[in-house]
Design an enzyme around this catalytic site. Structure first.
Site, short mmCIF file in Angstrom:
data_model
loop_
_atom_site.label_atom_id
_atom_site.label_comp_id
_atom_site.label_asym_id
_atom_site.label_seq_id
_atom_site.Cartn_x
_atom_site.Cartn_y
_atom_site.Cartn_z
N HIS A 196 39.37 49.54 28.09
CA HIS A 196 40.37 50.00 29.06
C HIS A 196 41.68 49.23 29.04
O HIS A 196 42.71 49.73 29.52
CB HIS A 196 39.77 49.95 30.47
CG HIS A 196 40.34 50.96 31.41
ND1 HIS A 196 41.63 51.42 31.34
CD2 HIS A 196 39.79 51.62 32.47
CE1 HIS A 196 41.86 52.30 32.29
NE2 HIS A 196 40.75 52.45 32.98
N TYR A 207 40.01 55.25 46.23
CA TYR A 207 40.96 55.03 45.14
C TYR A 207 41.04 56.30 44.30
O TYR A 207 40.03 56.79 43.81
CB TYR A 207 40.46 53.86 44.28
CG TYR A 207 41.32 53.45 43.11
CD1 TYR A 207 41.98 52.22 43.13
CD2 TYR A 207 41.48 54.25 41.99
CE1 TYR A 207 42.76 51.82 42.05
CE2 TYR A 207 42.26 53.85 40.91
CZ TYR A 207 42.90 52.64 40.94
OH TYR A 207 43.67 52.24 39.88
N THR A 212 49.45 53.11 35.79
CA THR A 212 48.83 53.84 36.90
C THR A 212 49.29 53.30 38.24
O THR A 212 49.85 52.21 38.34
CB THR A 212 47.29 53.73 36.84
OG1 THR A 212 46.92 52.35 36.94
CG2 THR A 212 46.75 54.32 35.55
#
Length: 771
Positions: free
Chosen positions: A471, A587, A600
């Site tokens: 990630h 979230y 993001t």
């Protein structure tokens, strides 16, 4: 042994008459072609660098400006207002050139300066235009005159035929929100989660923070925003990802699935060959910047910088922090099968291997009956455990000799692939097939994925595929862009023979895959086993449920004049309340790629409006008309928050960066400490479909993706990823932990399904009343 002889360019023997050279014509030909390919890549990169450097202008526009200036000179008009004469006087070679030559050279220099200035002006105008976000806040389907004029100007100043990175210099910087605005939005977001006493305490902490030290921290943050390309992204990558010392597997990595209903061939090697070749095509287009930049509304460009590190990339473990190793090029991949690692060359004679050639190489690996070397079987478990033991083992056992050579082969590989021994995929006849498929992609056996690679390609025994992605280097939409291209190319361009083999002309003289060699001492094997046991505990604790919701989809939701994302997020709030009997901090990931190097932002989906709607749904005294009105209010609130997050006015990234500054300055802030310690018990994300033009779902309705997912973020919470496919399907990927008595992924999936149907029922009531 022809392959072995072709592996070297020449051999020699010493004889009484001297040294006798034996040249290999085939090897020399391959070396020559490889050199040509390498130089071609350099030239393409140089050309693209020039084209991107002058965008939105073009190199030919320089000639137009020069000709225009020269024409005015011959007409005895001086457009430079004396600047050309000044340049002529200061030329260092004016004593060696004729007067006319000096004039021409001076005019060309002036024209070049004017051309560069025009480029900068065009970029500045485009940047100002892209800083306008009013279009995002307008009602769906309606566009104001201002926005229409703006859209026309963006099209004019965007130039023609942009390359992938053409807009990077024109994208605006991510703005730093005002402290007052951020704190106001934060307090509003936590109000439904706190009782009056807790809220008053938090409000008091926030007000103290606003007075001091917030102004001081904000000044440093604004200074960073002026200096850095993006005031968030580098700290986000460093502190949220690279400094994390817990295992990547489940906690950070995410996965993407194959097509849901279609498997074009059940031959494992053939499917792998096609997909690897499609990836090489994608990588070549990436290197040449031939992919079109992604654009919102087909007009507004989005940042593409994350795509640079997709291939040839590995996360390298460190004691305190990891770092990302990215190579400009790599000509090999590494394949894992039954505990053995193999190096496979991807080029031959200056070209990519054909799909059938890759199939042949992978089949050789599948047919190999040799046993793993001592310590090799579970070696990849080092990447599944905690980072510090792996970092220490890497330094101690992999810094020299054959272990270093083999580890370098893995870390410098363009692609890492596992030829899995299992059969996976969705099967409607098997109740939990998609659950097992997801768990296999997320963690596998804990030792048959190299979790440090930018992504792992997993090819299953029955021809199904999947990806496990690290990630830190990029977010899911970036991997999704590549995966969409690969799956479409595999099916609609490359194809298979009637027997299910890959197509193409095969060169049977290719060098076979080479096994990586290891010398793993017992101490290292003990560390590997310890990492494996830790990873196994984490993997076994993952409770996963895949929910295919096909009662209705985007088509019906849009007819209700509601955003599909808002509809789903409110349904998740209703489902969670029914599941746990309480609301929680939620979230939802949104993107900030409208800004340069944006990644993001968080949308806090649990709002006063959504909780009011949920309470109304659970209150038998409320009418459906009242519930529907509250739903519309909650949906509009959610949409507005999503827009704010996308336009740089979010809450969490700003507070995160203020916290980082406070740590650098040694300032202790109870408010920031409280904010960043709050757990996200419901973490959600939508997987977007970005290249809808690649597959016509009306013509090929079975060619739909199942999306992907991630592990639970909190020990007692849920992780929910969803993808809206076509008009009539929404797939939910739900994860939690078996160890938590509060969660049950299957139960939550059923609650989501019922919540979706109940909200749809409100609109049915409205329709019935109209009739």
């Amino acid at each position: 042994m022809a392959e072995a002889h072709q592996a070297v360019a020449f051999q020699f023997t010493v004889t009484p008459d001297g040294i006798d050279f034996h040249l290999s014509r085939e090897a020399l030909k391959n070396i020559y072609l490889s050199g040509i390919t390498s130089w071609r890549k350099r030239l393409i990169r140089f050309k693209n660098g020039v084209l991107t450097g002058v965008y939105p202008a073009s190199p030919s526009s320089w000639l137009i400006v020069v000709i225009a200036i020269m024409s005015t000179m011959y007409a005895r008009i001086d457009p430079s207002m004396g600047m050309i004469d000044c340049i002529k006087k200061t030329l260092p070679v004016n004593g060696y050139l004729a007067v006319q030559t000096q004039t021409v050279l001076s005019a060309m220099l002036f024209a070049t300066g004017l051309w560069v200035s025009l480029i900068l002006v065009l970029r500045y105008i485009l940047k100002m235009l892209l800083s306008y976000h009013g279009w995002m806040f307008e009602p769906h389907g309606r566009m104001s005159r201002t926005t229409k004029i703006w859209a026309t100007l963006v099209k004019i100043f965007s130039g023609r035929r942009p390359l992938l990175y053409s807009f990077q210099a024109s994208l605006p910087r991510l703005p730093v929100p005002g402290v007052d605005d951020t704190i106001k939005r934060y307090l509003e977001s936590v109000r439904p989660l706190l009782d009056d006493e807790q809220y008053n305490r938090m409000e008091s902490l926030a007000n103290e923070f606003k007075k001091d030290p917030a102004p001081k921290l904000q000044k440093y943050l604004i200074l960073k925003s002026w200096w850095a390309t993006n005031y968030v992204s580098d700290w986000w990558e460093d502190y949220i990802y690279l400094r994390g010392r817990s295992p990547l597997m489940v906690n950070s990595n995410f996965y993407a699935m194959d097509l849901l209903y279609v498997t074009p061939t059940h031959r494992q090697a053939a499917r792998a060959g096609n997909v690897v070749h499609a990836m090489l095509i994608y990588r070549r287009k990436l290197d040449r910047e031939e992919h079109s930049p992604m654009r919102a509304l087909g007009i507004v460009p989005m940042c593409s910088y994350q795509m640079e590190r997709m291939f040839n990339t590995t996360r390298i473990p460190g004691i305190e922090t990891d770092f990302i190793q990215h190579l400009k090029d790599s000509k090999h991949m590494v394949v894992y099968h039954k505990g053995r690692f193999y190096k496979v060359w991807l080029h031959h004679g200056g070209r990519h291997l054909q799909p059938c050639e890759l199939e042949m190489q992978f089949q050789k690996i599948l047919d190999d009956k040799t046993e793993p070397q001592p310590g090799e079987l579970k070696l990849a478990a080092l990447t599944a455990g905690e980072r510090i033991p792996w970092a220490r083992a890497r330094v101690k056992f992999f810094s020299q000799g054959i272990n270093k050579v083999s580890l370098d082969a893995i870390e410098k590989a363009a692609i890492f692939m596992t030829l899995d021994e299992e059969e996976q995929g969705y099967d409607k006849e098997k109740l939990r097939s998609i659950d097992f498929y997801a768990k296999s992609l997320l963690h596998g056996k804990c030792y048959n994925r190299w979790f440090d690679k930018s992504f792992n390609l997993i090819a299953y025994k029955n021809g199904k595929l999947g990806i496990n992605a690290e990630h830190s280097w990029a977010d899911a939409p970036i991997v999704g862009h590549m995966w969409e291209f690969v799956l479409a190319t595999d099916h609609f361009q490359l194809g298979y023979t009637e027997e299910g083999h890959s197509k193409g002309d095969m060169n049977k003289m290719l060098s076979p895959p080479s096994k990586l060699q290891w010398d793993i001492p017992q101490e290292c094997q003990d560390i590997t086993e310890s990492s494996y046991k830790m990873a196994k505990v984490i993997a076994d604790d993952v409770d996963f449920h895949g929910c295919l919701f096909d009662d209705f989809g985007k088509g019906l939701i849009k007819k209700c004049r509601t955003s599909p994302d808002a509809f789903i997020q409110i349904a998740l709030q209703l489902a969670h309340f029914r599941d746990k009997g309480e609301f929680c901090l939620t979230y939802e990931a949104s993107m900030t790629r409208l800004f340069r190097e944006g990644r993001t932002e968080t949308v806090r989906s649990c709002t006063m409006e959504s909780t009011a709607f949920v309470n109304a749904m659970e209150n038998p005294d409320k009418t459906n008309e009242e519930r529907l009105e509250l739903f519309h209010v909650a949906a509009e609130k959610h949409q507005n928050m999503y827009r704010l997050a996308m336009t740089g006015a979010g809450i969490d990234r700003h507070l995160f960066c203020l916290y980082v500054v406070s740590k650098y300055l040694g300032i202790d802030s109870p408010f920031l400490k409280q904010v960043l310690s709050e757990p996200w018990r419901l973490s959600t994300s939508q997987t977007p479909q970005q290249q809808l033009n690649m597959v016509d779902l009306n013509k090929y309705p079975q060619y739909i993706s199942a999306g992907g997912g991630f592990g639970p973020v909190a020990d007692d919470g849920y992780g929910v990823s969803y993808i809206i496919v076509g008009e009539d399907l929404i797939t939910f990927h739900i994860s939690s932990k078996f160890s938590s008595p509060e969660t049950d992924s299957y139960r939550f999936g059923q609650n989501i399904r019922q919540a979706m149907l109940d909200i749809k029922g409100l609109f049915n009531t409205k329709k019935d009343k109209k009739m």
